[in-house]
Design a protein around this motif. Structure first.
Motif, PDB file in Angstrom:
ATOM      1  N   LYS A 151      -1.337  -2.670 -44.919  1.00 53.56           N
ATOM      2  CA  LYS A 151      -2.391  -2.446 -45.747  1.00 53.56           C
ATOM      3  C   LYS A 151      -3.835  -2.864 -44.868  1.00 53.56           C
ATOM      4  N   ALA A 152      -3.798  -3.472 -43.689  1.00 52.29           N
ATOM      5  CA  ALA A 152      -4.391  -3.499 -42.308  1.00 52.29           C
ATOM      6  C   ALA A 152      -4.884  -2.530 -42.005  1.00 52.29           C
ATOM      7  N   ALA A 153      -3.854  -2.026 -40.920  1.00 46.37           N
ATOM      8  CA  ALA A 153      -3.965  -0.900 -40.621  1.00 46.37           C
ATOM      9  C   ALA A 153      -3.499  -0.619 -41.180  1.00 46.37           C
ATOM     10  N   GLN A 154      -3.921   0.463 -42.431  1.00 48.00           N
ATOM     11  CA  GLN A 154      -4.139   1.474 -42.986  1.00 48.00           C
ATOM     12  C   GLN A 154      -5.493   1.818 -43.697  1.00 48.00           C
ATOM     13  N   ALA A 155      -5.841   0.650 -43.275  1.00 48.45           N
ATOM     14  CA  ALA A 155      -7.310   0.473 -43.843  1.00 48.45           C
ATOM     15  C   ALA A 155      -7.859   1.177 -42.153  1.00 48.45           C
ATOM     16  N   ALA A 156      -7.643   0.597 -41.956  1.00 46.90           N
ATOM     17  CA  ALA A 156      -8.255   0.580 -40.369  1.00 46.90           C
ATOM     18  C   ALA A 156      -7.807   2.483 -39.530  1.00 46.90           C
ATOM     19  N   LEU A 157      -7.222   2.850 -40.123  1.00 45.47           N
ATOM     20  CA  LEU A 157      -6.804   4.243 -40.082  1.00 45.47           C
ATOM     21  C   LEU A 157      -7.745   5.136 -41.064  1.00 45.47           C
ATOM     22  N   ASP A 158      -8.181   4.647 -42.069  1.00 45.96           N
ATOM     23  CA  ASP A 158      -8.659   5.300 -42.901  1.00 45.96           C
ATOM     24  C   ASP A 158     -10.356   5.484 -42.450  1.00 45.96           C
ATOM     25  N   ALA A 159     -10.223   4.045 -41.853  1.00 39.08           N
ATOM     26  CA  ALA A 159     -11.959   4.267 -41.541  1.00 39.08           C
ATOM     27  C   ALA A 159     -11.886   5.407 -40.393  1.00 39.08           C
ATOM     28  N   ALA A 160     -11.164   5.107 -39.377  1.00 36.89           N
ATOM     29  CA  ALA A 160     -11.070   6.407 -38.282  1.00 36.89           C
ATOM     30  C   ALA A 160     -11.598   7.314 -39.042  1.00 36.89           C
ATOM     31  N   GLU A 161     -10.404   8.064 -39.844  1.00 38.21           N
ATOM     32  CA  GLU A 161     -10.346   9.097 -40.476  1.00 38.21           C
ATOM     33  C   GLU A 161     -12.146   9.650 -41.161  1.00 38.21           C
ATOM     34  N   LYS A 162     -12.504   8.501 -41.605  1.00 41.16           N
ATOM     35  CA  LYS A 162     -13.649   9.093 -42.468  1.00 41.16           C
ATOM     36  C   LYS A 162     -14.460   9.567 -41.074  1.00 41.16           C
ATOM     37  N   GLU A 163     -14.618   8.758 -40.358  1.00 38.63           N
ATOM     38  CA  GLU A 163     -15.405   9.550 -39.014  1.00 38.63           C
ATOM     39  C   GLU A 163     -14.918  10.241 -37.978  1.00 38.63           C
ATOM     40  N   ASN A 164     -14.219  10.901 -38.605  1.00 39.90           N
ATOM     41  CA  ASN A 164     -12.746  12.291 -38.140  1.00 39.90           C
ATOM     42  C   ASN A 164     -13.170  11.720 -36.673  1.00 39.90           C
ATOM     43  N   GLN A 165     -11.991  10.537 -37.122  1.00 40.38           N
ATOM     44  CA  GLN A 165     -11.305  10.404 -35.174  1.00 40.38           C
ATOM     45  C   GLN A 165     -10.255  10.401 -35.075  1.00 40.38           C
ATOM     46  N   ARG A 166      -9.850  10.413 -34.260  1.00 37.62           N
ATOM     47  CA  ARG A 166      -8.165  10.784 -34.280  1.00 37.62           C
ATOM     48  C   ARG A 166      -7.751   9.190 -33.724  1.00 37.62           C
TER      49      ARG A 166
END
Lengths: 193, 193, 193, 193, 193, 193, 193, 193
Positions: free
Chosen positions: D73-88
């Motif tokens: 859950k933590a990892a997915q939340a971090a990835l989602d946050a990055a993707e929301k800002e178009n960061q890979r």
């Protein structure tokens, strides 16, 4: 803090008994005079020497090593024997702690020979037997060969002092392991009585 | 340059001279009786013993080691000292050949502490000085820290015999290197006179 | 952002169920008072503690470990058993996460023994069985031995709590794996009821 | 063999004291019923269970871990946050023992991001602080960064339970470490109260 | 410099032919608008973009990957399947380039499971077959298993697009490889039509 | 099992959005006809193909690569440029996943040049900038250079498609990094429009 | 054994005899004029040249290498042959010192192919035989395959000059080793008379 | 297949030009008679020789090496020089390909000395300058020291033939790098005119 600590008791008792093993012997400390005389421990300042913990005799044992001169002599003899038969090999000498002491990569030795020679030497020193014999033991215990650092191919022979292993000599690169081992044995013989 | 095969000459000469260094001493072979008595070199068959090369005294030197009992005592003392101050650390003892002899990963010690402790011990044993002192030397020779296996952080202390290093004790995991080194020194003192 | 996230739902549900496994248990948080009291998490500043994410109970499980004192006791018992039979071995204790907790390199133990002992301990902890038994399983599944970190040679035994593995003890260096395993079992017994 | 062994004494005494550290707690054994019920320790035969050494409570401690569900859950939340800002980016979660628990290599994340994320997570878990803060500490102790497995770049944050670190979350791949760390913190927050 | 360079000739010719292989396709460049729009290649300054060499379509091919969302979904499905049977496993997803995309170390999974899962996934992706099938091929070509990174144990399954492999899913930790592979297949099915 | 799983929802949504990143594009599946025609995925049996999970389009993205022909052309051009100036270098081309695609060790190139060339190429591909520029960034973020696989020395240049990095070209062995980078740029230009 | 310093004697004698081996030949020094003319030893200052030890002819031998042009030609021919049969492979050329000279990772080649190709090439160069033949020799000497760096799978062929090996070409990735070896042989033939 | 292939054209042209570089020279093939006479390429069967590709002269270059006899002489001279000053060091000789040719671990040399000596020798051979000089160059290009295998500490000196580097000699273990380098230079001088 710990009165009557059995570890400490055991510690003292053990110090009076030769610990055996890989040619372990109580060190004759009188032999160390020269050591402190030449003061050549690298980079020791007197301040450091003061703070460093100096241990009493009973806390130490000694392990026997080939001198670098003897190890070089053995390696050179093995290489000479190979060259006399026009074989191109690498020779390695490894001590009982598993550290490589000498390597000689012969002219034209194959790229696989360097690490092979080291591993054969390691294996012979570890089990105190020629690697040709050790390879046969795999029939009973095949997974011995999965131990890191070993190589169960003929070409490694142990060097012993008082029947305990103190080093191994490994040769690799000749067309057969039997040849490799013959050269290694020549090297070992060169430092034997 | 060397008439009369100086290698062979040197070989003999060296055997009569204590080779100094890391507490090298001529081995008193009489101490080996027990060794051959318990016959416990691993996996030696008599055939192997026959073919193995046995070297004369002058081809060998001896290096001094902490007994495992002494090394364990030192490591335990370092760990106890840390636990008394509620610090969670790992302790390592490394011999002068660079081999790890004892490790004790304390309860709750951080994941970085294990390899740190080994490297601090290695570094102290290599240069015979506390790693806090060695870290200062980097001002003059910064690239020393690029040598594989080293770590120039306070927390490692050497153990010496006759002023030469025979082991290093490393502690890692406390909030400061000064604390780590205090515990390491406690360990070293535990085996000193 | 995600209303009705089934992952979150599942998350909560899972927290109420003991997750089983390698002796996983819901942590009794009342036991942590002492932890926060001694405030000894390394290098934690209060600022850091503030910004760090603190998780609720249901997001955590606990895994069981031998204390370092128990692990040391086991290792020492194994080494003592070997020394009583004049065998020179290395002993290692590895936890269920695969991390080495204790190593004791016995006086005169061969160079192959250190990593062998660690791998035997790892293997026993991974499959919760003595490595002598595990070696037999290779007849059916020979490639098990290709898993990194393993060694399928007798000499490793598991330590369990409530029938689940929490550690492994590995011994290496004796002439046979059966001997190694006897010493390892002695070590394991030393911490058992 | 050893009457009045202080190690054993200490052993018992320690068992009654919470050993503190990385969220160590005496395990409430009653929680294990489910464990033995599902009997799912891999490959345990009843014979093995018999021979395995079962240790009493006082020989064990427990370390706290994020459940895999919480870590995911933590990892997915971090990835989602990055993707929301178009960061890979790549996201990693590492436990307090240094083992990686979860990795998510985001679409298009650079090749350097995977190991960077793991090392940032490791570093944060080891010192219980965001790696942005830890990088500043190098001014005083520059050689900290030579500890194997660490990376002193912003992007890692610790996860704590009762103020002690139990995991680290690392993010790598965004144009700045500050961004990486913002995403990591979002992940950490996702499992916090 | 080289008029009529056949390499260049070949180069152009090849660009017009689908290069096949691991799901290689000529990239539809119109799809890239969004990429340049979000301008998120890490750390690209406009100066750098200017000096960087931009290649024409015919010099490129494309390889197909699972999205991180699909890979996570597959891994989670595999883990869920294992947990439903009370098995503690690690799950890994590896792409056709051999890079790990997702890892999930399940609660209580053994220490050997992490790298095993990655290697099973790698092996399935490399040969586009379940590892249970691949293990049987060793009867004819036993040395396949010496290829670095592989593990020929049941538990890995490929993921394909248009019959070519694009990823592998590996599961490790259950009492049998058959179980591991069942869970891996569940994961693979979760992203299939 | 999980009705209304938001992960699955997200999964579908994502598939309709170009995922951007390292030149990711929705794959035009019509391009795959040739792939399935030549049926040359290694070692695929029809049985395996049946059991393998085939994923729908929305679960996949595509990453852009230099063809081997283009990469070889670039490497050869870089090497030719160096040889024209009598410089002995190694050239490497690394893709955006960090995998080495082409290496050419020039006649007489120094032993340090091979791995240097690979790391320069990796670094340029990772940050999409020439390594000469990246080396300057270390003034602000010195620990970037601790990321495994990188080398912050002039001599690496990125190759881009639509402004996103798809490969890096690294050259090493000339007397200065500026020269190395000039040759690398020549290589990159050889595949650009 | 060797009166009159045989080492020095041997040294001189050897210089007049071609040392044989991996195509070792006395270097015709007249060929070096161009070398010193272009003065392109990397980073040599005249000061360094002065202090550097320059050795006389009799202290040197020469080993034969494929030029990078010939090695590239061979690798390209092998790749072309594979592509003509729609096989996706990696090709590697390794010199007799074990160093990789050229690698070409073909479009769509599997992730296992890169290191496999290098190892096949290494193995063929080491024993001067196709790896298909060498794999058969394992029946007599199975542990040959434990030598680091080797792979006993069909697909590697030696390149010789005057019957001595000077390089190996390895191909990996096709459905069978026989196919791999056919392509490798095509590569080798491309540089042969 | 490819008429008028410029690569082949270039190939022929190059063969007539001395390729320069690290003492590359056209091999005088007449020197090979002895080689084929003793037929000692390891494990070459006549069948293998037949199938192996034999390359014409123009496809090969030659690199110059110290003979093993010369390298051993140099290493021994360096060690002797150190011992004369009571310094305990390790000596290594590395060839221009980066391969270690000779190692001599002196009696009592510290554990850090072995790999240090090899790396110093490697560094000197790579840049054809004493490592004391090379360390100074780091002021301008500090990241040079991040190249794998290097060590920028005084103690390494190059060995040259016709001003090009053919080997490096490294010494480590003395209290200062200046001393190490003096001994290394003595070794290099021993094989110079």
């Amino acid at each position: 803090m710990k009165a009557m600590n059995p570890v400490q008791q055991k510690f003292s008792r053990r110090a009076r008994v030769a610990t055996g093993g890989a040619v372990l012997a109580a060190v004759a400390l009188s032999g160390f005079g020269a050591v402190s005389a030449n003061a050549s421990a690298p980079a020791t300042t007197s301040a450091a020497a003061t703070s460093a913990a100096a241990v009493p005799d009973q806390a130490t044992t000694a392990s026997t090593h080939l001198t670098i001169d003897a190890a070089t002599k053995a390696a050179q003899a093995a290489l000479d024997a190979a060259e006399k038969e026009n074989q191109r090999v690498t020779v390695a000498v490894v001590d009982r702690n598993g550290n490589t002491i000498v390597t000689l990569r012969g002219d034209g030795a194959g790229p696989q020979s360097y690490e092979s020679a080291e591993r054969k030497a390691f294996t012979a020193a570890a089990w105190n037997a020629p690697t040709s014999q050790l390879a046969e033991r795999l029939q009973q215990t095949p997974n011995l060969k999965d131990i890191p650092g070993t190589l169960f191919l003929a070409g490694g022979v142990p060097v012993t002092a008082e029947k305990a292993p103190i080093a191994g000599i490994g040769v690799a690169g000749a067309p057969s392991g039997a040849l490799d081992e013959k050269f290694a044995q020549t090297g070992a013989n060169a430092v034997a009585r």
